[in-house]
Scaffold this motif. Structure first.
Motif, PDB file in Angstrom:
ATOM      1  N   VAL A 203       0.828  -1.194   0.000  1.00 14.67           N
ATOM      2  CA  VAL A 203       0.000   0.000   0.000  1.00 14.67           C
ATOM      3  C   VAL A 203       0.877   1.264   0.000  1.00 14.67           C
ATOM      4  CG1 VAL A 203      -0.165   0.184   2.505  1.00 14.67           C
ATOM      5  CG2 VAL A 203      -2.173   0.708   1.127  1.00 14.67           C
ATOM      6  N   GLY A 204       2.179   1.031   0.196  1.00 11.19           N
ATOM      7  CA  GLY A 204       3.120   2.159   0.198  1.00 11.19           C
ATOM      8  C   GLY A 204       3.798   2.352   1.536  1.00 11.19           C
ATOM      9  N   LEU A 205       4.104   1.254   2.221  1.00 11.68           N
ATOM     10  CA  LEU A 205       4.805   1.361   3.508  1.00 11.68           C
ATOM     11  C   LEU A 205       6.299   1.561   3.228  1.00 11.68           C
ATOM     12  CD1 LEU A 205       3.021  -1.334   5.734  1.00 11.68           C
ATOM     13  CD2 LEU A 205       2.606   1.126   5.585  1.00 11.68           C
ATOM     14  N   VAL A 206       6.733   2.791   3.423  1.00 15.86           N
ATOM     15  CA  VAL A 206       8.096   3.173   3.054  1.00 15.86           C
ATOM     16  C   VAL A 206       9.165   2.313   3.747  1.00 15.86           C
ATOM     17  CG1 VAL A 206       9.766   5.074   3.245  1.00 15.86           C
ATOM     18  CG2 VAL A 206       7.475   5.482   2.290  1.00 15.86           C
ATOM     19  N   PRO A 207       9.039   2.021   5.052  1.00 10.15           N
ATOM     20  CA  PRO A 207      10.097   1.191   5.667  1.00 10.15           C
ATOM     21  C   PRO A 207      10.207  -0.181   5.000  1.00 10.15           C
ATOM     22  CG  PRO A 207       8.702   2.201   7.355  1.00 10.15           C
ATOM     23  CD  PRO A 207       8.027   2.460   6.046  1.00 10.15           C
ATOM     24  N   LEU A 217      17.286 -11.179  -3.035  1.00  7.70           N
ATOM     25  CA  LEU A 217      16.383 -11.911  -3.928  1.00  7.70           C
ATOM     26  C   LEU A 217      15.588 -10.921  -4.786  1.00  7.70           C
ATOM     27  CD1 LEU A 217      16.089 -15.028  -3.892  1.00  7.70           C
ATOM     28  CD2 LEU A 217      13.869 -14.681  -2.784  1.00  7.70           C
ATOM     29  N   PRO A 218      15.592 -11.084  -6.114  1.00  3.94           N
ATOM     30  CA  PRO A 218      14.917 -10.090  -6.974  1.00  3.94           C
ATOM     31  C   PRO A 218      13.396 -10.254  -6.994  1.00  3.94           C
ATOM     32  CG  PRO A 218      15.937 -11.778  -8.314  1.00  3.94           C
ATOM     33  CD  PRO A 218      16.259 -12.136  -6.893  1.00  3.94           C
ATOM     34  N   ILE A 219      12.758  -9.972  -5.885  1.00  7.61           N
ATOM     35  CA  ILE A 219      11.295 -10.062  -5.783  1.00  7.61           C
ATOM     36  C   ILE A 219      10.699  -8.824  -6.465  1.00  7.61           C
ATOM     37  CG2 ILE A 219       9.369 -10.027  -4.126  1.00  7.61           C
ATOM     38  CD1 ILE A 219      11.376 -11.368  -2.121  1.00  7.61           C
ATOM     39  N   ASN A 220       9.684  -9.024  -7.292  1.00  7.91           N
ATOM     40  CA  ASN A 220       9.058  -7.874  -7.963  1.00  7.91           C
ATOM     41  C   ASN A 220       8.234  -7.068  -6.965  1.00  7.91           C
ATOM     42  OD1 ASN A 220       9.899  -8.641 -10.647  1.00  7.91           O
ATOM     43  ND2 ASN A 220       8.458 -10.337 -10.409  1.00  7.91           N
ATOM     44  N   LEU A 221       8.217  -5.761  -7.180  1.00  7.46           N
ATOM     45  CA  LEU A 221       7.507  -4.874  -6.256  1.00  7.46           C
ATOM     46  C   LEU A 221       6.396  -4.121  -6.990  1.00  7.46           C
ATOM     47  CD1 LEU A 221       7.293  -3.362  -3.495  1.00  7.46           C
ATOM     48  CD2 LEU A 221       9.049  -1.792  -4.349  1.00  7.46           C
ATOM     49  N   ALA A 222       5.203  -4.173  -6.416  1.00  8.19           N
ATOM     50  CA  ALA A 222       4.071  -3.399  -6.942  1.00  8.19           C
ATOM     51  C   ALA A 222       3.606  -2.441  -5.845  1.00  8.19           C
ATOM     52  CB  ALA A 222       2.927  -4.328  -7.333  1.00  8.19           C
ATOM     53  N   ILE A 223       3.346  -1.205  -6.235  1.00  7.58           N
ATOM     54  CA  ILE A 223       2.966  -0.186  -5.252  1.00  7.58           C
ATOM     55  C   ILE A 223       1.586   0.355  -5.576  1.00  7.58           C
ATOM     56  CG2 ILE A 223       3.551   2.125  -4.385  1.00  7.58           C
ATOM     57  CD1 ILE A 223       6.494   0.967  -5.324  1.00  7.58           C
ATOM     58  N   SER A 224       0.708   0.328  -4.587  1.00  3.51           N
ATOM     59  CA  SER A 224      -0.627   0.871  -4.796  1.00  3.51           C
ATOM     60  C   SER A 224      -0.540   2.390  -4.690  1.00  3.51           C
ATOM     61  CB  SER A 224      -1.580   0.339  -3.726  1.00  3.51           C
ATOM     62  OG  SER A 224      -1.658  -1.050  -3.814  1.00  3.51           O
ATOM     63  N   LEU A 225      -0.726   3.061  -5.803  1.00  4.95           N
ATOM     64  CA  LEU A 225      -0.596   4.525  -5.792  1.00  4.95           C
ATOM     65  C   LEU A 225      -1.983   5.172  -5.763  1.00  4.95           C
ATOM     66  CD1 LEU A 225       1.469   6.775  -5.799  1.00  4.95           C
ATOM     67  CD2 LEU A 225       1.505   6.701  -8.286  1.00  4.95           C
ATOM     68  N   HIS A 226      -2.759   4.935  -6.774  1.00  7.75           N
ATOM     69  CA  HIS A 226      -4.189   5.268  -6.823  1.00  7.75           C
ATOM     70  C   HIS A 226      -4.574   6.741  -6.836  1.00  7.75           C
ATOM     71  CE1 HIS A 226      -4.440   1.039  -6.343  1.00  7.75           C
ATOM     72  NE2 HIS A 226      -4.479   0.987  -5.040  1.00  7.75           N
ATOM     73  N   ALA A 227      -3.611   7.636  -6.755  1.00 12.26           N
ATOM     74  CA  ALA A 227      -3.939   9.070  -6.857  1.00 12.26           C
ATOM     75  C   ALA A 227      -2.656   9.852  -7.119  1.00 12.26           C
ATOM     76  CB  ALA A 227      -4.596   9.566  -5.573  1.00 12.26           C
ATOM     77  N   PRO A 228      -2.781  11.005  -7.797  1.00 14.26           N
ATOM     78  CA  PRO A 228      -1.573  11.783  -8.102  1.00 14.26           C
ATOM     79  C   PRO A 228      -1.296  12.893  -7.087  1.00 14.26           C
ATOM     80  CG  PRO A 228      -3.395  12.572  -9.431  1.00 14.26           C
ATOM     81  CD  PRO A 228      -3.963  11.525  -8.514  1.00 14.26           C
ATOM     82  N   ASP A 229      -2.184  13.087  -6.112  1.00 12.04           N
ATOM     83  CA  ASP A 229      -1.967  14.165  -5.128  1.00 12.04           C
ATOM     84  C   ASP A 229      -2.357  13.660  -3.742  1.00 12.04           C
ATOM     85  OD1 ASP A 229      -4.869  15.311  -4.378  1.00 12.04           O
ATOM     86  OD2 ASP A 229      -4.854  14.629  -6.456  1.00 12.04           O
ATOM     87  N   ASP A 230      -1.786  14.294  -2.729  1.00 14.33           N
ATOM     88  CA  ASP A 230      -1.977  13.814  -1.359  1.00 14.33           C
ATOM     89  C   ASP A 230      -3.425  13.908  -0.887  1.00 14.33           C
ATOM     90  OD1 ASP A 230       0.536  12.848  -0.663  1.00 14.33           O
ATOM     91  OD2 ASP A 230       1.302  14.879  -0.340  1.00 14.33           O
ATOM     92  N   PHE A 243       2.621   8.170   5.171  1.00 17.18           N
ATOM     93  CA  PHE A 243       3.650   8.135   4.123  1.00 17.18           C
ATOM     94  C   PHE A 243       3.123   8.821   2.874  1.00 17.18           C
ATOM     95  CE2 PHE A 243       4.359   4.301   6.741  1.00 17.18           C
ATOM     96  CZ  PHE A 243       5.617   4.620   7.240  1.00 17.18           C
ATOM     97  N   PRO A 244       3.181  10.160   2.857  1.00 17.24           N
ATOM     98  CA  PRO A 244       2.658  10.889   1.696  1.00 17.24           C
ATOM     99  C   PRO A 244       3.433  10.580   0.415  1.00 17.24           C
ATOM    100  CG  PRO A 244       3.421  12.393   3.437  1.00 17.24           C
ATOM    101  CD  PRO A 244       3.738  11.012   3.881  1.00 17.24           C
ATOM    102  N   ILE A 245       2.849  11.029  -0.693  1.00 19.51           N
ATOM    103  CA  ILE A 245       3.368  10.646  -2.009  1.00 19.51           C
ATOM    104  C   ILE A 245       4.863  10.968  -2.181  1.00 19.51           C
ATOM    105  CG2 ILE A 245       3.172  11.148  -4.482  1.00 19.51           C
ATOM    106  CD1 ILE A 245       0.137  11.341  -4.097  1.00 19.51           C
ATOM    107  N   ALA A 246       5.290  12.149  -1.712  1.00 18.10           N
ATOM    108  CA  ALA A 246       6.699  12.532  -1.920  1.00 18.10           C
ATOM    109  C   ALA A 246       7.634  11.523  -1.249  1.00 18.10           C
ATOM    110  CB  ALA A 246       6.940  13.938  -1.382  1.00 18.10           C
ATOM    111  N   SER A 247       7.316  11.126  -0.012  1.00 14.15           N
ATOM    112  CA  SER A 247       8.219  10.192   0.684  1.00 14.15           C
ATOM    113  C   SER A 247       8.140   8.813   0.030  1.00 14.15           C
ATOM    114  CB  SER A 247       7.874  10.108   2.173  1.00 14.15           C
ATOM    115  OG  SER A 247       6.632   9.467   2.361  1.00 14.15           O
ATOM    116  N   LEU A 248       6.962   8.464  -0.456  1.00 12.64           N
ATOM    117  CA  LEU A 248       6.797   7.170  -1.121  1.00 12.64           C
ATOM    118  C   LEU A 248       7.652   7.111  -2.398  1.00 12.64           C
ATOM    119  CD1 LEU A 248       5.396   4.455  -1.635  1.00 12.64           C
ATOM    120  CD2 LEU A 248       3.439   5.706  -2.565  1.00 12.64           C
ATOM    121  N   LEU A 249       7.532   8.145  -3.222  1.00 17.38           N
ATOM    122  CA  LEU A 249       8.276   8.136  -4.484  1.00 17.38           C
ATOM    123  C   LEU A 249       9.780   8.223  -4.251  1.00 17.38           C
ATOM    124  CD1 LEU A 249       6.035  10.210  -6.934  1.00 17.38           C
ATOM    125  CD2 LEU A 249       6.188   7.734  -6.635  1.00 17.38           C
TER     126      LEU A 249
END
Ligand code: SF4
Length: 355
Positions: A203-207, A217-230, A243-249
């Motif tokens: 869901v975007g847990l930065v830690p 291990l090269p595990i693929n990562l998918a991030i639920s973004l779902h919006a372009p603004d906080d 974890f707002p968008i800036a810290s996530l990206l």
């Protein structure tokens, strides 16, 4: 007095299994035999371990069990090519698993928690709230259910090719058990599933993203973004307040730089909530500005799947295509997800623990 709960063999590493067998006065080769039965032959009961003396099987069965999930129902969708299993934990809490078979591959979507604490408004699992973290063995058990089904059926594919951790729950909230389950599945002397076969969705847990960046291990990562603004994202996903968008990206940029692995941004499209052309434009600009190399990112658009009681609408096809076009204008690679399991409540965001 209640008997002590049995140990789930699927939870044990090879070393732990050897320890248990040693306690029972057994030589080392017995642990190897049992490990093979569990993770190569995928036996579901001690009685199926025919290469073990009956007396030993009975002795072990008093202390150990294989798996701890009870299969409640299985629904079929997409002309039998999608199967949704509802399992119950010992206390009755639901766990859902979805097998999707294609002509040339088979993917299982597994849960890492029962329910979910993250509360995304468009998601049926979020509405259940948090019930339990799953153990590594319970995560592995879902994969083995799917593999057994493939082996026993007349599907065009007889073996799983992908495991996606996108079912109920947020895997990074249960990081250690989730990661242990990958080790068990990856073990070359066991299930031996290739390193590139796994995709974890967060869901975007930065830690968690930062931790995964250090994983060899090269595990693929998918991030639920779902919006372009906080503002929009916080309204859809409470996690955005932490974890707002800036810290996530920022964490994703560091992740791609460190690993050189491509990430996928998931974007569920909700009619007139996050699917306006201006939002596609904003998202395109945001991703370009993020300094994540375009070759290492990909946006996956997911038309929202209805969840009973959610005051939301599914984006019309025209809006979905326009959104995709808006991202392409910025040179952001973007596809629209091919949907599976909508007819049986097995699609993204629909897992609600109901039969
Ligand atoms: S979308 Fe994922 S993280 Fe959000 S509530 Fe649903 S299961 Fe939890």
């Amino acid at each position: 007095m209640n008997a002590a709960p049995k140990i789930d063999l699927l939870d044990l590493s090879r070393e732990q299994l050897a320890e248990v067998l040693k306690r029972h006065g057994q030589p080392a080769f017995r642990a190897k035999q049992i490990h093979r039965q569990l993770h190569v032959n995928l036996v579901a009961a001690m009685t199926e371990m025919s290469d073990l003396p009956k007396a030993l099987r009975e002795e072990l069965a008093a202390e150990l069990q294989i798996g701890s999930l009870t299969l409640a129902t299985v629904h079929e969708g997409d002309h039998g090519m999608t199967r949704k299993a509802l399992f119950k934990l010992p206390d009755g809490s639901p766990v859902e698993t979805v097998l999707m078979v294609y002509p040339d591959r088979a993917t299982v979507c597994v849960s890492s928690q029962s329910g979910c604490p993250m509360g995304c408004v468009f998601c049926a699992t979020g509405r259940l709230g948090f019930l339990h973290d799953l153990t590594a063995g319970q995560i592995v058990e879902q994969v083995y259910w799917a593999e057994r089904l493939l082996r026993a059926s007349d599907f065009p594919v007889k073996k799983l090719t992908n495991v996606v951790f996108m079912g109920m729950g947020e895997p990074f909230n249960n990081y250690d058990q989730w990661r242990t389950s990958v080790d068990i599945l990856h073990d070359p002397e066991g299930f031996n599933m290739g390193a590139r076969s796994y995709t974890v969705s967060t869901v975007g847990l930065v830690p968690g993203i930062r931790k995964l960046a250090d994983d060899p291990l090269p595990i693929n990562l998918a991030i639920s973004l779902h919006a372009p603004d906080d503002e929009t994202r916080s309204a859809l996903m409470p996690v955005n307040k932490s974890f707002p968008i800036a810290s996530l990206l920022d964490s994703v940029k560091d992740y791609t730089e460190k690993t050189n692995r491509r990430v996928s941004f998931e974007y569920v499209l909700l009619q007139e909530k996050n699917d306006f052309p201006e939002q596609a434009d904003l998202l395109g600009r945001l991703l370009r500005k993020s300094e994540i190399r375009p070759a290492l990112m990909h946006v996956n658009l997911i038309p929202w799947n209805p969840v009973p009681g959610a005051p939301l609408g599914r984006s019309h096809r025209k809006r979905v295509l326009a959104f995709q076009e808006g991202l392409h204008k910025h040179g952001v690679p973007c596809t629209i997800r091919v949907e599976r399991g909508v007819d049986i409540g097995a699609a993204c965001g629909q897992l609600a623990g109901t039969a």
